[in-house]
Design a protein around this motif. Structure first.
Motif, PDB file in Angstrom:
ATOM      1  N   HIS A  69      -2.279   4.192   2.991  1.00  0.00           N
ATOM      2  CA  HIS A  69      -1.814   3.965   4.369  1.00  0.00           C
ATOM      3  C   HIS A  69      -0.342   4.362   4.512  1.00  0.00           C
ATOM      4  N   GLY A  87       6.153  -2.011  -4.631  1.00  0.00           N
ATOM      5  CA  GLY A  87       6.474  -2.917  -3.531  1.00  0.00           C
ATOM      6  C   GLY A  87       6.969  -4.235  -4.117  1.00  0.00           C
ATOM      7  N   LEU A 133       7.245  -2.540   7.137  1.00  0.00           N
ATOM      8  CA  LEU A 133       5.996  -2.046   7.725  1.00  0.00           C
ATOM      9  C   LEU A 133       4.901  -2.991   7.279  1.00  0.00           C
ATOM     10  N   ILE A 183       1.830  -3.329   6.879  1.00  0.00           N
ATOM     11  CA  ILE A 183       0.549  -2.620   6.769  1.00  0.00           C
ATOM     12  C   ILE A 183       0.010  -2.905   5.383  1.00  0.00           C
ATOM     13  N   SER A 184      -1.273  -3.251   5.290  1.00  0.00           N
ATOM     14  CA  SER A 184      -1.894  -3.412   3.969  1.00  0.00           C
ATOM     15  C   SER A 184      -3.306  -2.849   4.020  1.00  0.00           C
ATOM     16  N   SER A 185      -3.796  -2.475   2.855  1.00  0.00           N
ATOM     17  CA  SER A 185      -5.175  -1.970   2.782  1.00  0.00           C
ATOM     18  C   SER A 185      -6.160  -3.066   3.179  1.00  0.00           C
ATOM     19  N   THR A 186      -5.838  -4.315   2.804  1.00  0.00           N
ATOM     20  CA  THR A 186      -6.728  -5.440   3.147  1.00  0.00           C
ATOM     21  C   THR A 186      -6.896  -5.515   4.667  1.00  0.00           C
ATOM     22  N   ARG A 202      -9.035  -2.632   5.953  1.00  0.00           N
ATOM     23  CA  ARG A 202     -10.475  -2.837   5.688  1.00  0.00           C
ATOM     24  C   ARG A 202     -11.063  -3.841   6.684  1.00  0.00           C
ATOM     25  N   ARG A 231      -7.128  -7.237 -10.389  1.00  0.00           N
ATOM     26  CA  ARG A 231      -7.710  -7.622  -9.110  1.00  0.00           C
ATOM     27  C   ARG A 231      -9.187  -7.274  -9.097  1.00  0.00           C
ATOM     28  N   ARG A 264       8.694  -5.522   0.732  1.00  0.00           N
ATOM     29  CA  ARG A 264       7.468  -5.493   1.526  1.00  0.00           C
ATOM     30  C   ARG A 264       7.606  -6.460   2.690  1.00  0.00           C
ATOM     31  N   ASP A 295       6.085  -7.249  -3.592  1.00  0.00           N
ATOM     32  CA  ASP A 295       5.013  -8.176  -3.995  1.00  0.00           C
ATOM     33  C   ASP A 295       4.524  -7.842  -5.399  1.00  0.00           C
ATOM     34  N   THR A 303      -4.167   0.943  -5.767  1.00  0.00           N
ATOM     35  CA  THR A 303      -5.616   1.045  -5.595  1.00  0.00           C
ATOM     36  C   THR A 303      -5.905   2.046  -4.461  1.00  0.00           C
ATOM     37  N   PHE A 304      -5.020   2.089  -3.486  1.00  0.00           N
ATOM     38  CA  PHE A 304      -5.153   3.024  -2.357  1.00  0.00           C
ATOM     39  C   PHE A 304      -6.561   2.908  -1.743  1.00  0.00           C
ATOM     40  N   HIS A 328       2.314   2.999   2.044  1.00  0.00           N
ATOM     41  CA  HIS A 328       2.426   3.727   0.766  1.00  0.00           C
ATOM     42  C   HIS A 328       3.261   5.002   0.937  1.00  0.00           C
TER      43      HIS A 328
HETATM   44  P1  ATP Z   1      -4.466  -4.479  -0.766  1.00  0.00           P
HETATM   45  O1  ATP Z   1      -4.209  -5.001   0.622  1.00  0.00           O
HETATM   46  O2  ATP Z   1      -5.883  -4.010  -1.001  1.00  0.00           O
HETATM   47  O3  ATP Z   1      -3.967  -5.447  -1.835  1.00  0.00           O
HETATM   48  P2  ATP Z   1      -2.089  -2.765  -0.683  1.00  0.00           P
HETATM   49  O4  ATP Z   1      -1.902  -2.430   0.752  1.00  0.00           O
HETATM   50  O5  ATP Z   1      -1.195  -3.818  -1.288  1.00  0.00           O
HETATM   51  O6  ATP Z   1      -3.613  -3.135  -0.957  1.00  0.00           O
HETATM   52  P3  ATP Z   1      -1.951  -1.128  -3.108  1.00  0.00           P
HETATM   53  O7  ATP Z   1      -2.686   0.160  -3.295  1.00  0.00           O
HETATM   54  O8  ATP Z   1      -2.413  -2.307  -3.856  1.00  0.00           O
HETATM   55  O9  ATP Z   1      -1.975  -1.419  -1.502  1.00  0.00           O
HETATM   56  O10 ATP Z   1      -0.380  -0.929  -3.285  1.00  0.00           O
HETATM   57  C1  ATP Z   1       0.207   0.023  -4.155  1.00  0.00           C
HETATM   58  C2  ATP Z   1       1.711  -0.211  -4.150  1.00  0.00           C
HETATM   59  O11 ATP Z   1       2.251  -0.024  -2.837  1.00  0.00           O
HETATM   60  C3  ATP Z   1       2.129  -1.637  -4.573  1.00  0.00           C
HETATM   61  O12 ATP Z   1       3.300  -1.536  -5.377  1.00  0.00           O
HETATM   62  C4  ATP Z   1       2.441  -2.315  -3.246  1.00  0.00           C
HETATM   63  O13 ATP Z   1       3.385  -3.352  -3.389  1.00  0.00           O
HETATM   64  C5  ATP Z   1       3.013  -1.170  -2.439  1.00  0.00           C
HETATM   65  N1  ATP Z   1       2.827  -1.319  -0.991  1.00  0.00           N
HETATM   66  C6  ATP Z   1       1.656  -1.243  -0.318  1.00  0.00           C
HETATM   67  N2  ATP Z   1       1.851  -1.387   1.000  1.00  0.00           N
HETATM   68  C7  ATP Z   1       3.187  -1.567   1.189  1.00  0.00           C
HETATM   69  C8  ATP Z   1       4.030  -1.792   2.362  1.00  0.00           C
HETATM   70  N3  ATP Z   1       3.502  -1.885   3.584  1.00  0.00           N
HETATM   71  N4  ATP Z   1       5.365  -1.936   2.152  1.00  0.00           N
HETATM   72  C9  ATP Z   1       5.888  -1.865   0.890  1.00  0.00           C
HETATM   73  N5  ATP Z   1       5.154  -1.664  -0.240  1.00  0.00           N
HETATM   74  C10 ATP Z   1       3.829  -1.523  -0.091  1.00  0.00           C
END
Ligand code: ATP
Length: 221
Positions: free
Chosen positions: A17, A108, A183, A185-188, A191, A47, A135, A110, A12-13, A20
């Motif tokens: 971050h 990832g 790492l 780090i997540s988009s959630t 935000r 989602r 992850r 997850d 979804t990016f 990714h």
């Molecule tokens: P959100 O928090 O909104 O769910 P996200 O950070 O998981 O977003 P996505 O755009 O949903 O980001 O992830 C795209 C891909 O990158 C997925 O396969 C996810 O597992 C992987 N990914 C994202 N962040 C990481 C991370 N920190 N380490 C490993 N894999 C990651």
């Protein structure tokens, strides 16, 4: 010998971050990929709707890649108005790139653990290899697989490749687990920080942080 695979990183990016970018770099180096194509999705089927518009998510990916010689953005999904299924995207890529080109779907851990919920998920193995990167925050993938869906476990065990070279020797069908520094780090989380007026510096490239500020994105989450 063999052919260098093309990596496909869908997401979804929202926003893109450093997690990714790092999984793309690890996959590129460990699997000796020819390139990694970032595919921002338009309407994700699994989602809730993204927070930022498609154009903004695409522009942030473009800024984040910063002319990396081996990273590209592919816009085939991001401006579509219907939900995009990975199986359809890989079918289209396969038609363009031919039957012999190895493709690697980069995920990832997850996302891989939920693969059995994806539309026509078993067909994915006929279209691409899967490269999984651990992850942060979860159990090691090998342990987590013990609690995974039974059909997914069976595919994982049957397809697990001992080394990355296997990805060069056939067009699709293997699963390879690559190393990844954790790492968290997540988009959630990004935000939430934006909505709370906190800095996101060092979690995303500076160009992405500036874009978010200039366009007042993620003021609520
Ligand atoms: P959100 O928090 O909104 O769910 P996200 O950070 O998981 O977003 P996505 O755009 O949903 O980001 O992830 C795209 C891909 O990158 C997925 O396969 C996810 O597992 C992987 N990914 C994202 N962040 C990481 C991370 N920190 N380490 C490993 N894999 C990651």
């Amino acid at each position: 010998m063999g052919t260098a695979p093309i990596g496909i990183l869908g997401g979804t990016f929202d926003p893109v971050h450093h997690g990714h970018l790092r999984i793309a770099q690890e996959a590129l180096e460990q699997c000796e990929l020819a390139q990694v194509r970032f595919l921002p999705c338009g309407i994700p089927p699994h989602r809730t709707a993204p927070h930022a518009p498609a154009k903004a998510r695409w522009e942030m990916v473009r800024l984040a890649l910063n002319s990396h010689p081996d990273f590209l953005v592919d816009v085939r999904e991001v401006f579509r108005n219907d939900p995009c299924y990975t199986v359809d995207t890989l079918t289209a890529l396969r038609a363009e790139l031919g039957d012999q080109q190895p493709l690697c779907l980069v995920l990832g851990g997850d996302a891989f653990l939920q693969l059995h919920t994806w539309h026509e998920w078993k067909r994915l193995f006929g279209l691409a290899h899967i490269v999984v990167l651990q992850r942060a925050g979860g159990q090691p993938l090998g342990n987590a697989m013990n609690g995974a869906d039974a059909a997914l476990q069976a595919e994982y065990r049957a397809r697990l490749a001992p080394g990355a070279r296997a990805l060069h020797e056939s067009p699709a069908g293997a699963v390879f687990v690559a190393d990844m520094p954790a790492l968290e780090i997540s988009s959630t989380d990004i935000r939430r920080r934006c909505a709370g007026g906190k800095s996101i510096r060092y979690l995303v490239p500076d160009t992405v942080a500036n874009y978010i500020n200039t366009n007042s994105l993620y003021r609520t989450c």
